[in-house]
Design a protein around this motif. Sequence first.
Motif, PDB file in Angstrom:
ATOM      1  N   GLY A  31      26.734  50.157  33.080  1.00 31.67           N
ATOM      2  CA  GLY A  31      26.672  49.382  34.304  1.00 31.67           C
ATOM      3  C   GLY A  31      27.788  49.759  35.255  1.00 31.67           C
ATOM      4  O   GLY A  31      28.676  50.552  34.944  1.00 31.67           O
ATOM      5  N   ASP A  32      27.742  49.190  36.424  1.00 32.02           N
ATOM      6  CA  ASP A  32      28.758  49.426  37.443  1.00 32.02           C
ATOM      7  C   ASP A  32      30.052  48.765  37.002  1.00 32.02           C
ATOM      8  O   ASP A  32      30.084  47.577  36.705  1.00 32.02           O
ATOM      9  N   ASP A  33      31.131  49.529  36.955  1.00 27.37           N
ATOM     10  CA  ASP A  33      32.426  48.996  36.526  1.00 27.37           C
ATOM     11  C   ASP A  33      33.280  48.515  37.684  1.00 27.37           C
ATOM     12  O   ASP A  33      34.425  48.153  37.492  1.00 27.37           O
ATOM     13  N   ASP A  34      32.736  48.530  38.894  1.00 27.35           N
ATOM     14  CA  ASP A  34      33.499  48.045  40.032  1.00 27.35           C
ATOM     15  C   ASP A  34      33.703  46.547  39.844  1.00 27.35           C
ATOM     16  O   ASP A  34      32.740  45.793  39.753  1.00 27.35           O
ATOM     17  N   PRO A  35      34.957  46.078  39.756  1.00 24.75           N
ATOM     18  CA  PRO A  35      35.193  44.682  39.401  1.00 24.75           C
ATOM     19  C   PRO A  35      34.644  43.676  40.394  1.00 24.75           C
ATOM     20  O   PRO A  35      34.188  42.622  40.014  1.00 24.75           O
ATOM     21  N   ALA A  36      34.674  43.983  41.670  1.00 22.05           N
ATOM     22  CA  ALA A  36      34.179  43.041  42.659  1.00 22.05           C
ATOM     23  C   ALA A  36      33.684  43.830  43.872  1.00 22.05           C
ATOM     24  O   ALA A  36      34.406  44.001  44.844  1.00 22.05           O
ATOM     25  N   PRO A  37      32.464  44.354  43.819  1.00 20.23           N
ATOM     26  CA  PRO A  37      31.996  45.240  44.888  1.00 20.23           C
ATOM     27  C   PRO A  37      31.870  44.553  46.243  1.00 20.23           C
ATOM     28  O   PRO A  37      31.880  45.220  47.260  1.00 20.23           O
ATOM     29  N   ASP A  38      31.775  43.238  46.281  1.00 25.24           N
ATOM     30  CA  ASP A  38      31.624  42.542  47.553  1.00 25.24           C
ATOM     31  C   ASP A  38      32.953  42.211  48.218  1.00 25.24           C
ATOM     32  O   ASP A  38      32.973  41.696  49.332  1.00 25.24           O
ATOM     33  N   VAL A  39      34.056  42.493  47.565  1.00 24.63           N
ATOM     34  CA  VAL A  39      35.368  42.175  48.111  1.00 24.63           C
ATOM     35  C   VAL A  39      35.903  43.405  48.830  1.00 24.63           C
ATOM     36  O   VAL A  39      35.929  44.492  48.261  1.00 24.63           O
ATOM     37  N   PRO A  40      36.342  43.253  50.093  1.00 27.36           N
ATOM     38  CA  PRO A  40      36.906  44.402  50.802  1.00 27.36           C
ATOM     39  C   PRO A  40      38.131  44.955  50.065  1.00 27.36           C
ATOM     40  O   PRO A  40      38.922  44.195  49.504  1.00 27.36           O
ATOM     41  N   ALA A  41      38.267  46.252  50.062  1.00 25.24           N
ATOM     42  CA  ALA A  41      39.362  46.893  49.332  1.00 25.24           C
ATOM     43  C   ALA A  41      40.715  46.658  49.998  1.00 25.24           C
ATOM     44  O   ALA A  41      41.740  46.648  49.328  1.00 25.24           O
ATOM     45  N   THR A  42      40.728  46.493  51.311  1.00 20.08           N
ATOM     46  CA  THR A  42      41.984  46.288  52.028  1.00 20.08           C
ATOM     47  C   THR A  42      41.837  45.110  52.976  1.00 20.08           C
ATOM     48  O   THR A  42      40.731  44.648  53.250  1.00 20.08           O
ATOM     49  N   GLY A  43      42.940  44.652  53.488  1.00 20.59           N
ATOM     50  CA  GLY A  43      42.924  43.555  54.438  1.00 20.59           C
ATOM     51  C   GLY A  43      42.936  42.211  53.740  1.00 20.59           C
ATOM     52  O   GLY A  43      42.713  42.108  52.534  1.00 20.59           O
ATOM     53  N   LEU A  71      43.560  37.936  41.159  1.00 24.24           N
ATOM     54  CA  LEU A  71      44.564  36.886  41.305  1.00 24.24           C
ATOM     55  C   LEU A  71      45.904  37.452  41.768  1.00 24.24           C
ATOM     56  O   LEU A  71      46.592  36.839  42.597  1.00 24.24           O
ATOM     57  N   ASP A  72      46.286  38.632  41.273  1.00 22.75           N
ATOM     58  CA  ASP A  72      47.524  39.277  41.722  1.00 22.75           C
ATOM     59  C   ASP A  72      47.451  39.616  43.199  1.00 22.75           C
ATOM     60  O   ASP A  72      48.417  39.435  43.947  1.00 22.75           O
ATOM     61  N   ARG A  73      46.283  40.093  43.629  1.00 22.21           N
ATOM     62  CA  ARG A  73      46.110  40.423  45.043  1.00 22.21           C
ATOM     63  C   ARG A  73      46.217  39.171  45.916  1.00 22.21           C
ATOM     64  O   ARG A  73      46.869  39.179  46.958  1.00 22.21           O
ATOM     65  N   LEU A  74      45.593  38.095  45.490  1.00 26.48           N
ATOM     66  CA  LEU A  74      45.671  36.847  46.254  1.00 26.48           C
ATOM     67  C   LEU A  74      47.099  36.317  46.311  1.00 26.48           C
ATOM     68  O   LEU A  74      47.558  35.863  47.363  1.00 26.48           O
TER      69      LEU A  74
END
Length: 85
Positions: A31-43, A71-74
């Motif tokens: 499957g797709d391993d992208d953790p959160a494809p709907d979340v913008p990578a920056t900004g 959570l670290d990003r937030l």
Amino acid sequence: MTWLLVVLAVLLLGGVAVVAAGRGGPLAPAGDDDPAPDVPATGPLTADDLRRVRFPLALRGYRMADVDALLDRLAAERDGGAGTR
């Protein structure tokens, strides 16, 4: 007759073990391993971005590394004042 049943049982259990180990056919595609494809990578993240987050399921639920990364990003955005209104 008893020996025949024992041999058949051993063969049956061996066949089940082979199939359970994934050697009975090809494995399903990964499957797709992208953790959160709907979340913008920056900004900064918006409330709508957070509502769309769907973490991929792992063997025992969610992968802790995916949740920890978001959570670290937030936390970093909140510490730096980015994304506050």
